[in-house]
Scaffold this motif. Sequence first.
Motif, PDB file in Angstrom:
ATOM      1  N   UNK A 128      -0.014   4.915 -19.158  1.00  0.00           N
ATOM      2  CA  UNK A 128       0.896   3.986 -18.478  1.00  0.00           C
ATOM      3  C   UNK A 128       0.770   2.585 -19.061  1.00  0.00           C
ATOM      4  N   UNK A 129       1.858   1.836 -18.929  1.00  0.00           N
ATOM      5  CA  UNK A 129       1.877   0.427 -19.290  1.00  0.00           C
ATOM      6  C   UNK A 129       2.291  -0.381 -18.068  1.00  0.00           C
ATOM      7  N   UNK A 130       1.548  -1.429 -17.777  1.00  0.00           N
ATOM      8  CA  UNK A 130       1.918  -2.385 -16.744  1.00  0.00           C
ATOM      9  C   UNK A 130       2.695  -3.513 -17.412  1.00  0.00           C
ATOM     10  N   UNK A 131       3.916  -3.766 -16.925  1.00  0.00           N
ATOM     11  CA  UNK A 131       4.737  -4.867 -17.428  1.00  0.00           C
ATOM     12  C   UNK A 131       4.658  -5.989 -16.401  1.00  0.00           C
ATOM     13  N   UNK A 132       4.004  -7.086 -16.783  1.00  0.00           N
ATOM     14  CA  UNK A 132       3.610  -8.135 -15.841  1.00  0.00           C
ATOM     15  C   UNK A 132       4.496  -9.363 -15.990  1.00  0.00           C
ATOM     16  N   UNK A 177       5.232   0.709 -15.399  1.00  0.00           N
ATOM     17  CA  UNK A 177       5.281   0.078 -14.081  1.00  0.00           C
ATOM     18  C   UNK A 177       5.656  -1.382 -14.281  1.00  0.00           C
ATOM     19  N   UNK A 178       6.868  -1.729 -13.867  1.00  0.00           N
ATOM     20  CA  UNK A 178       7.364  -3.097 -13.972  1.00  0.00           C
ATOM     21  C   UNK A 178       7.087  -3.831 -12.673  1.00  0.00           C
ATOM     22  N   UNK A 179       6.377  -4.952 -12.770  1.00  0.00           N
ATOM     23  CA  UNK A 179       6.090  -5.786 -11.611  1.00  0.00           C
ATOM     24  C   UNK A 179       6.771  -7.131 -11.839  1.00  0.00           C
ATOM     25  N   UNK A 180       7.790  -7.453 -11.021  1.00  0.00           N
ATOM     26  CA  UNK A 180       8.593  -8.640 -11.256  1.00  0.00           C
ATOM     27  C   UNK A 180       8.990  -9.320  -9.955  1.00  0.00           C
ATOM     28  N   UNK A 181       9.176 -10.641 -10.022  1.00  0.00           N
ATOM     29  CA  UNK A 181       9.691 -11.347  -8.850  1.00  0.00           C
ATOM     30  C   UNK A 181      11.111 -11.864  -9.106  1.00  0.00           C
ATOM     31  N   UNK A 182      11.733 -11.378 -10.179  1.00  0.00           N
ATOM     32  CA  UNK A 182      13.091 -11.803 -10.496  1.00  0.00           C
ATOM     33  C   UNK A 182      13.833 -10.753 -11.295  1.00  0.00           C
ATOM     34  N   UNK A 183      15.042 -11.111 -11.724  1.00  0.00           N
ATOM     35  CA  UNK A 183      15.861 -10.210 -12.511  1.00  0.00           C
ATOM     36  C   UNK A 183      16.027 -10.738 -13.935  1.00  0.00           C
ATOM     37  N   UNK A 229       2.149  -0.755  -3.102  1.00  0.00           N
ATOM     38  CA  UNK A 229       3.096  -0.394  -4.154  1.00  0.00           C
ATOM     39  C   UNK A 229       2.376  -0.024  -5.449  1.00  0.00           C
ATOM     40  N   UNK A 230       1.349  -0.768  -5.796  1.00  0.00           N
ATOM     41  CA  UNK A 230       0.594  -0.458  -7.008  1.00  0.00           C
ATOM     42  C   UNK A 230      -0.116   0.881  -6.890  1.00  0.00           C
ATOM     43  N   UNK A 231      -0.645   1.185  -5.718  1.00  0.00           N
ATOM     44  CA  UNK A 231      -1.299   2.482  -5.524  1.00  0.00           C
ATOM     45  C   UNK A 231      -0.288   3.628  -5.631  1.00  0.00           C
ATOM     46  N   UNK A 232       0.892   3.429  -5.088  1.00  0.00           N
ATOM     47  CA  UNK A 232       1.907   4.487  -5.134  1.00  0.00           C
ATOM     48  C   UNK A 232       2.373   4.759  -6.563  1.00  0.00           C
ATOM     49  N   UNK A 233       2.368   3.749  -7.400  1.00  0.00           N
ATOM     50  CA  UNK A 233       2.913   3.909  -8.745  1.00  0.00           C
ATOM     51  C   UNK A 233       1.868   4.177  -9.812  1.00  0.00           C
ATOM     52  N   UNK A 234       0.599   3.857  -9.534  1.00  0.00           N
ATOM     53  CA  UNK A 234      -0.426   3.974 -10.566  1.00  0.00           C
ATOM     54  C   UNK A 234      -1.516   4.997 -10.280  1.00  0.00           C
ATOM     55  N   UNK A 235      -1.725   5.358  -9.016  1.00  0.00           N
ATOM     56  CA  UNK A 235      -2.832   6.254  -8.703  1.00  0.00           C
ATOM     57  C   UNK A 235      -2.344   7.628  -8.290  1.00  0.00           C
ATOM     58  N   UNK A 236      -3.255   8.597  -8.339  1.00  0.00           N
ATOM     59  CA  UNK A 236      -2.960   9.940  -7.862  1.00  0.00           C
ATOM     60  C   UNK A 236      -3.117   9.985  -6.341  1.00  0.00           C
TER      61      UNK A 236
END
Length: 229
Positions: A35-39, A143-149, A214-221
């Motif tokens: 996985x890649x986290x896009x911060x 996993x994209x984590x953003x506060x804007x568009x 949200x991070x747990x739902x998208x990154x963990x089992x």
Amino acid sequence: MRCRAVPVSTLAICMALSGAVVAETGSETRCLDDAMLVFDASGSMAGTDIDEQRPHIAKVREALDAVLPQVTPRRDLGLIVYGPGPHERCDNVELRLKPGPNSAQTIMAEVAGVVPAGQTPITSAVRDAAAALDFRAKPAVVVLLTDGEETCGGDPCKLARQLRSEAKQLTIHVIQFKVPGSTWIASGTGSACMAEETGGLSLTARNRKELVDALRKTLTCPLFSQAPK
């Protein structure tokens, strides 16, 4: 996992664990793929809530620090940051770390040093994240984590469709950190479209607790995502 003749209580536990293993290894789960986290380190992440002086990025850092130690012993995780640099630039996408094992400390060190300032080139950042995952050759999760568009002219929906058509198996999850007073483009037109096009989750978080969830739902089992907050 094989359950031998054991007391009923032990057998129940054994069967539950067997089921968890099946779920974890099922093709629909994708919880161990690279996985890649896009911060998001765009200028808006330096903002504060009306009733609080801490910048938004501080809450995101705290949420990541709570979750990443649960993730990185079990899956290879990398990091792309977008936003640092002059406000007018749209080429401010940086690959900070390729997917690798036990990367929590490295990712947190990178995130801790980021100074949010620039634009929001979401489309370019997600494209680079997919490339870093070698998404055409093996299953991959972004996993994209953003506060804007998107603010740099990219088309998130079009990109997601293109990546999906080329990928072996690509899932894009989108976590939208929706702070008070912010606005979001309707589902199907903004970054949430990336999740819809690739079978990912589109989640909204308004505070640290919701970010952690949200991070747990998208990154963990599922079996390992119930740790105390």
